[in-house]
Design a protein around this motif. Sequence first.
Motif, PDB file in Angstrom:
ATOM      1  N   SER A   9      14.515  63.127   8.240  1.00 28.46           N
ATOM      2  CA  SER A   9      15.142  62.117   9.085  1.00 28.46           C
ATOM      3  C   SER A   9      15.968  61.175   8.212  1.00 28.46           C
ATOM      4  O   SER A   9      15.523  60.757   7.150  1.00 28.46           O
ATOM      5  N   VAL A  10      17.179  60.872   8.658  1.00 25.58           N
ATOM      6  CA  VAL A  10      18.027  59.898   7.977  1.00 25.58           C
ATOM      7  C   VAL A  10      17.845  58.537   8.646  1.00 25.58           C
ATOM      8  O   VAL A  10      17.663  57.517   7.989  1.00 25.58           O
ATOM      9  N   ASN A  11      17.908  58.523   9.970  1.00 28.21           N
ATOM     10  CA  ASN A  11      17.650  57.318  10.765  1.00 28.21           C
ATOM     11  C   ASN A  11      17.244  57.765  12.164  1.00 28.21           C
ATOM     12  O   ASN A  11      16.988  58.952  12.384  1.00 28.21           O
ATOM     13  N   GLU A  13      18.846  65.341   8.551  1.00 27.92           N
ATOM     14  CA  GLU A  13      19.543  66.119   7.526  1.00 27.92           C
ATOM     15  C   GLU A  13      18.804  67.425   7.277  1.00 27.92           C
ATOM     16  O   GLU A  13      17.595  67.425   7.049  1.00 27.92           O
ATOM     17  N   VAL A  22      21.420  63.196   1.224  1.00 24.24           N
ATOM     18  CA  VAL A  22      21.146  61.778   0.956  1.00 24.24           C
ATOM     19  C   VAL A  22      19.646  61.494   0.937  1.00 24.24           C
ATOM     20  O   VAL A  22      19.228  60.465   0.432  1.00 24.24           O
ATOM     21  N   THR A  23      18.837  62.418   1.473  1.00 18.63           N
ATOM     22  CA  THR A  23      17.393  62.200   1.533  1.00 18.63           C
ATOM     23  C   THR A  23      16.648  62.844   0.377  1.00 18.63           C
ATOM     24  O   THR A  23      15.454  62.626   0.216  1.00 18.63           O
ATOM     25  N   GLN A  64      24.275  67.107   8.192  1.00 13.06           N
ATOM     26  CA  GLN A  64      23.551  66.182   9.062  1.00 13.06           C
ATOM     27  C   GLN A  64      23.865  66.481  10.527  1.00 13.06           C
ATOM     28  O   GLN A  64      25.000  66.818  10.866  1.00 13.06           O
ATOM     29  N   THR A  95      26.802  60.477   6.929  1.00 11.47           N
ATOM     30  CA  THR A  95      27.742  60.398   5.811  1.00 11.47           C
ATOM     31  C   THR A  95      29.152  60.798   6.215  1.00 11.47           C
ATOM     32  O   THR A  95      30.116  60.375   5.597  1.00 11.47           O
TER      33      THR A  95
END
Length: 136
Positions: free
Chosen positions: A33-35, A40, A82-83, A91, A104
């Motif tokens: 999870s990114v948010n 991702e 990014v994670t 993503q 991103t």
Amino acid sequence: MRLSLCAVTLTALVACSDGGGGFVTMTGVRVNSVNADVFEVIARPDNEVNQLWCGAGEYARRALGAAVNDRVYVVSGGGPAVTTKAPSSAQFSLKPPAQVTGATGHKSYWGPRVGRSKFVADASSSCGLQAGQFPL
């Protein structure tokens, strides 16, 4: 025999759970999870595009509870994660790119294109496909 079948089943269930380190599909594709809106999918070497869609579909269905006829959208194309420190990821979201924040927004030369979407069932069906069998 019965004990080994139970061990295999338990191993598969553990591999598919979110144990704090992200979600992992039955085929070993990791999803983080990114948010609240963005997740991702981390591709392993070889057959990356199918892995990305597989992870997106399975995560949407099993972790987020999406229906098979819901759509999963690419909100950032192929690029570094990014994670984690993985070089190949994309993503996704259950919302169209214009409705999410925090992605991103990579627009890359490989992987699924930003804005592309598939039904959750279609994305999940790529889990068993070989490279070159599933269009971007």
